[in-house]
Write a protein that holds these residues in place. Structure first.
Motif, short mmCIF file in Angstrom:
data_model
loop_
_atom_site.label_atom_id
_atom_site.label_comp_id
_atom_site.label_asym_id
_atom_site.label_seq_id
_atom_site.Cartn_x
_atom_site.Cartn_y
_atom_site.Cartn_z
N PRO A 294 0.79 -1.24 0.00
CA PRO A 294 0.00 0.00 0.00
C PRO A 294 0.82 1.28 0.00
CG PRO A 294 0.01 -0.97 2.18
CD PRO A 294 0.70 -1.96 1.27
N ASP A 295 2.12 1.20 0.23
CA ASP A 295 2.95 2.40 0.29
C ASP A 295 3.56 2.79 -1.05
OD1 ASP A 295 2.43 2.83 2.95
OD2 ASP A 295 4.16 1.69 3.63
N VAL A 296 3.29 2.01 -2.11
CA VAL A 296 3.80 2.35 -3.44
C VAL A 296 3.01 3.54 -3.96
CG1 VAL A 296 3.99 1.55 -5.83
CG2 VAL A 296 4.54 0.01 -3.96
N PRO A 297 3.69 4.64 -4.31
CA PRO A 297 2.96 5.79 -4.85
C PRO A 297 2.47 5.52 -6.26
CG PRO A 297 5.31 6.24 -4.83
CD PRO A 297 5.12 4.90 -4.17
N LEU A 298 1.27 6.00 -6.56
CA LEU A 298 0.67 5.82 -7.88
C LEU A 298 0.20 7.19 -8.38
CD1 LEU A 298 -0.35 3.97 -10.15
CD2 LEU A 298 -2.44 3.65 -8.81
N HIS A 299 0.61 7.54 -9.59
CA HIS A 299 0.29 8.84 -10.17
C HIS A 299 -0.56 8.62 -11.42
CE1 HIS A 299 3.37 11.16 -7.87
NE2 HIS A 299 3.83 9.94 -7.73
N PHE A 300 -1.69 9.32 -11.48
CA PHE A 300 -2.52 9.36 -12.68
C PHE A 300 -2.34 10.74 -13.29
CE2 PHE A 300 -4.69 6.15 -10.07
CZ PHE A 300 -4.74 5.11 -10.98
N SER A 301 -1.70 10.80 -14.45
CA SER A 301 -1.38 12.07 -15.07
C SER A 301 -2.28 12.34 -16.27
CB SER A 301 0.08 12.09 -15.54
OG SER A 301 0.94 12.07 -14.43
N ALA A 302 -2.67 13.60 -16.40
CA ALA A 302 -3.53 14.01 -17.50
C ALA A 302 -2.74 14.10 -18.80
CB ALA A 302 -4.16 15.36 -17.19
N PHE A 303 -3.40 13.74 -19.87
CA PHE A 303 -2.87 13.95 -21.21
C PHE A 303 -3.35 15.31 -21.70
CE2 PHE A 303 -3.83 14.02 -25.74
CZ PHE A 303 -2.57 13.82 -26.26
N HIS A 304 -2.45 16.06 -22.30
CA HIS A 304 -2.80 17.34 -22.93
C HIS A 304 -2.43 17.28 -24.39
CE1 HIS A 304 -3.65 19.46 -19.19
NE2 HIS A 304 -2.63 18.82 -18.67
N GLY B 33 -8.04 3.91 -6.55
CA GLY B 33 -6.78 3.51 -5.92
C GLY B 33 -6.84 3.60 -4.40
N LEU B 34 -7.44 4.67 -3.89
CA LEU B 34 -7.57 4.81 -2.43
C LEU B 34 -8.47 3.73 -1.86
CD1 LEU B 34 -7.83 8.71 -2.23
CD2 LEU B 34 -5.89 7.28 -1.52
N ARG B 35 -9.57 3.42 -2.55
CA ARG B 35 -10.47 2.35 -2.08
C ARG B 35 -9.79 0.98 -2.11
NH1 ARG B 35 -14.55 4.97 -5.17
NH2 ARG B 35 -14.41 3.30 -6.73
N ALA B 36 -8.84 0.81 -3.01
CA ALA B 36 -8.10 -0.45 -3.09
C ALA B 36 -7.10 -0.59 -1.95
CB ALA B 36 -7.38 -0.56 -4.43
N GLY B 37 -6.90 0.49 -1.18
CA GLY B 37 -6.01 0.41 -0.03
C GLY B 37 -4.66 1.08 -0.22
N LEU B 38 -4.46 1.72 -1.37
CA LEU B 38 -3.20 2.42 -1.58
C LEU B 38 -3.18 3.71 -0.75
CD1 LEU B 38 -2.84 1.97 -5.43
CD2 LEU B 38 -1.62 0.73 -3.63
N HIS B 39 -2.05 4.01 -0.16
CA HIS B 39 -1.95 5.18 0.72
C HIS B 39 -1.60 6.46 -0.01
CE1 HIS B 39 -0.79 2.26 4.20
NE2 HIS B 39 -2.08 2.26 3.95
N TYR B 40 -0.89 6.35 -1.13
CA TYR B 40 -0.35 7.54 -1.79
C TYR B 40 -0.72 7.54 -3.27
CZ TYR B 40 2.26 7.13 2.53
OH TYR B 40 2.60 6.98 3.86
N VAL B 41 -1.92 8.02 -3.57
CA VAL B 41 -2.42 8.06 -4.95
C VAL B 41 -2.62 9.53 -5.32
CG1 VAL B 41 -4.17 7.25 -6.56
CG2 VAL B 41 -3.63 5.88 -4.54
N TYR B 42 -2.06 9.91 -6.48
CA TYR B 42 -2.04 11.31 -6.86
C TYR B 42 -2.57 11.52 -8.28
CZ TYR B 42 1.27 11.27 -2.99
OH TYR B 42 1.85 11.08 -1.77
N THR B 43 -3.10 12.72 -8.51
CA THR B 43 -3.40 13.17 -9.86
C THR B 43 -2.29 14.12 -10.26
OG1 THR B 43 -4.75 15.01 -9.07
CG2 THR B 43 -5.89 12.94 -9.57
N GLY B 44 -1.97 14.13 -11.55
CA GLY B 44 -0.88 14.98 -12.00
C GLY B 44 -1.17 15.63 -13.32
N ASN B 45 -0.38 16.63 -13.62
CA ASN B 45 -0.48 17.40 -14.84
C ASN B 45 -1.77 18.21 -14.91
OD1 ASN B 45 1.08 18.16 -17.01
ND2 ASN B 45 0.36 16.54 -18.36
N VAL B 46 -2.35 18.48 -13.75
CA VAL B 46 -3.57 19.30 -13.61
C VAL B 46 -3.47 20.08 -12.30
CG1 VAL B 46 -5.13 17.78 -14.89
CG2 VAL B 46 -4.80 17.41 -12.46
#
Length: 126
Positions: free
Chosen positions: A11-21, A44-57
């Motif tokens: 759960p401590d693996v960071p996951l980034h979802f980045s926007a396409f422009h 991602g948060l509901r799956a139990g990941l602790h560090y989920v981010y959005t990016g490029n926005v």
């Protein structure tokens, strides 16, 4: 995917979802809607990941690191800017004492790069 990451990598693996422009030669494809990134982050948060981010926005909530125990905001980000940094010097939540995954040595708000990345100086051409 988020379930597999949580289960197989932890759960401590960071996951980034980045926007396409759309840019340069790929302008006929639409930009990623912000709601799509927010939904992916929530999955991602509901799956139990602790560090989920959005990016490029611009998404302060999606760019903020929260304590996995007490949910206090610890590192508040918007785009490339860091607006708040509340971790202790050794990487703990100041509210509940939980150790936060990552490396946090030698960080200060004064030495951040701000709205743009620092360019790499290229050697002079002969």
């Amino acid at each position: 995917m988020t379930g597999w990451i949580a289960r197989e990598l932890g759960p401590d693996v960071p996951l980034h979802f980045s926007a396409f422009h759309p840019d340069y030669k790929l302008t006929d494809v639409p930009a990623t809607p912000a709601v799509t990134l927010t939904r992916a982050r929530e999955i991602g948060l509901r799956a139990g990941l602790h560090y989920v981010y959005t990016g490029n926005v611009h998404d302060t909530q999606g760019g903020t690191t929260h304590c996995p125990s007490c949910r206090a905001p610890l590192i508040v980000r918007d785009w490339y800017r860091i607006d708040d940094h509340r971790l202790t010097e050794d990487g703990h939540c100041p509210d509940c004492g939980t150790q936060i995954a990552g490396r946090f040595d030698r960080f200060t708000l004064a030495n951040q790069f701000g709205n743009r990345r620092v360019p790499i100086a290229l050697p002079a051409q002969p």
